[in-house]
Design an enzyme around this catalytic site. Structure first.
Site, PDB file in Angstrom:
ATOM      1  N   CYS A 283       0.818  -1.223   0.000  1.00 33.58           N
ATOM      2  CA  CYS A 283       0.000   0.000   0.000  1.00 33.58           C
ATOM      3  C   CYS A 283       0.849   1.269   0.000  1.00 33.58           C
ATOM      4  O   CYS A 283       0.680   2.149  -0.856  1.00 33.58           O
ATOM      5  CB  CYS A 283      -0.975  -0.018   1.176  1.00 33.58           C
ATOM      6  SG  CYS A 283      -0.230   0.143   2.823  1.00 33.58           S
ATOM      7  N   HIS A 333      -2.728   1.396   6.762  1.00 29.83           N
ATOM      8  CA  HIS A 333      -3.037   1.258   5.332  1.00 29.83           C
ATOM      9  C   HIS A 333      -3.204   2.649   4.736  1.00 29.83           C
ATOM     10  O   HIS A 333      -3.620   3.591   5.423  1.00 29.83           O
ATOM     11  CB  HIS A 333      -4.309   0.435   5.125  1.00 29.83           C
ATOM     12  CG  HIS A 333      -4.551   0.088   3.685  1.00 29.83           C
ATOM     13  ND1 HIS A 333      -3.825  -0.889   3.028  1.00 29.83           N
ATOM     14  CD2 HIS A 333      -5.405   0.607   2.763  1.00 29.83           C
ATOM     15  CE1 HIS A 333      -4.243  -0.969   1.775  1.00 29.83           C
ATOM     16  NE2 HIS A 333      -5.193  -0.065   1.582  1.00 29.83           N
ATOM     17  N   HIS A 345      -5.628   1.928  -4.608  1.00 32.69           N
ATOM     18  CA  HIS A 345      -4.720   1.393  -3.580  1.00 32.69           C
ATOM     19  C   HIS A 345      -4.307  -0.025  -3.932  1.00 32.69           C
ATOM     20  O   HIS A 345      -4.883  -0.672  -4.810  1.00 32.69           O
ATOM     21  CB  HIS A 345      -5.366   1.458  -2.184  1.00 32.69           C
ATOM     22  CG  HIS A 345      -6.509   0.499  -1.984  1.00 32.69           C
ATOM     23  ND1 HIS A 345      -6.785  -0.078  -0.757  1.00 32.69           N
ATOM     24  CD2 HIS A 345      -7.467   0.022  -2.831  1.00 32.69           C
ATOM     25  CE1 HIS A 345      -7.851  -0.871  -0.862  1.00 32.69           C
ATOM     26  NE2 HIS A 345      -8.283  -0.814  -2.100  1.00 32.69           N
TER      27      HIS A 345
END
Length: 369
Positions: A283, A333, A345
């Site tokens: 990420c 994240h 993402h």
């Protein structure tokens, strides 16, 4: 002569008892089977896998942080070792100069107490005593003071290098532990997925693909609306008439637009923990790579990226294209906001870089770069 009598046939009572016992055994067996834990459903497996992926993401960011620290420490240790080598050379040269003075005095009739002190193992002791002897020439005093200063620097840098090496060893162990944790979580997730039928696994993949396609459609629609609004009246007139432009109608700035374009060029690339591109990403690896293409350097981890710009709160209505959306209380994240309530993402192992709703996970921070 032995008698050979036939065994008596079992009576009705005995047969009834045996039949009842057999029936009881069957009943107990059936009851035991009824109380066994049922196999988890597809939805239950998905929920458990999602939890494991989230936990793996936490461990991945710990891995990324330890890896970044390891690389920085390796550089620091290398620089220190180079500096120690240079200072050792300087100390050796200074000691050689003092040895030449001693040799010259020996040839001229012996080594003076001054030089004997200069060549002693304790330069500090020499400087203390030399003042009382009043036998130190300016050049000798200067040479010894320089030796003393260089020796102190050398000792300090050696000590610092040893400390950095110990810290590097600890960080390397932490790196291994984080890597093992990631691999353990992913192995459990794989085990769970393997309990599903191929049809069920295909259904899960299809649901993810549909979610990504819907998110892309919404992002495209938002971008089209933004472009249309910009062409029709321009951002300045829109702001003048309404007081402020709605988030979905705010065009991305130059570097934000470049970062979004870079991320969009990697749609479909696989998630790989610890990867920073250009063919696979985790990420924070994706957001860091995307902004690097726009000439902006971001820190390695999602936690550090959360402090890389201006915090805009947590309301997605205030987000603008190019903002980083940081998720979960531990900020483990991160995605790149593209407008229209959508992000790009790298979700988790087994998935690919894709569009998704920006509110699919709990938002911890919105960061404007």
């Amino acid at each position: 002569m032995a008698s050979h009598r036939r065994p008596k046939p079992a009576g009705r009572a005995r047969v009834s008892i045996m039949t009842a016992a057999a029936a009881a055994a069957v009943a107990l067996s059936a009851q035991s089977g009824a109380h066994a834990d049922p196999a988890p459903t597809k939805d239950q497996v998905k929920e458990q896998v999602d939890q494991l992926n989230e936990q793996a993401e936490v461990a991945t960011e710990q891995f990324n942080g330890a890896q970044a620290k390891q690389q920085e420490l390796q550089k620091q240790v290398g620089d220190l070792q180079d500096r120690v080598a240079r200072q050792q050379s300087q100390v050796t040269d200074l000691q050689g100069g003092l040895a030449e003075i001693a040799a010259e005095q020996y040839r001229n009739g012996g080594i003076s107490p001054t030089v004997q002190l200069m060549l002693s193992s304790s330069p500090d002791n020499f400087l203390t005593q030399a003042g009382s002897l009043n036998q130190v020439g300016d050049s000798q005093s200067s040479a010894l003071k320089e030796l003393q200063a260089q020796q102190r620097k050398l000792d300090q840098d050696k000590s610092e290098a040893q400390g950095k090496l110990a810290e590097l060893d600890s960080t390397t162990q932490q790196l291994k532990a984080s890597k093992d944790e990631v691999q353990g979580k992913l192995a459990k997730a794989t085990e769970l997925l393997n309990t599903l039928t191929e049809q069920e696994r295909q259904a899960l993949r299809a649901a993810e693909a549909k979610s990504a396609a819907d998110a892309k459609a919404q992002a495209d629609a938002a971008k089209a609306n933004t472009d249309r609004a910009s062409r029709d009246s321009g951002r300045s007139s829109l702001s003048a008439s309404t007081g402020s432009a709605p988030a979905s109608s705010v065009p991305a700035s130059g570097r934000a637009a470049a970062a979004i374009a870079a991320a969009e060029s990697k749609l479909g690339s696989p998630y790989v923990y610890g990867a920073t591109g250009p063919s696979s990403f985790d990420c924070s690896g994706l957001t860091g790579w995307a902004y690097a293409q726009a000439g902006v350097t971001l820190p390695r981890t999602s936690q550090a990226q959360a402090s890389a710009g201006t915090r805009i709160g947590t309301n997605i209505a205030n987000a603008q294209p190019g903002d980083l959306i940081i998720y979960y209380s531990g900020m483990t994240h991160v995605g790149l906001y593209v407008g229209g309530g959508q992000i790009i993402h790298a979700p988790h192992t087994g998935a690919v870089v894709r569009y998704e709703s920006a509110t699919v996970m709990p938002i911890a921070a919105i960061v404007r770069i």
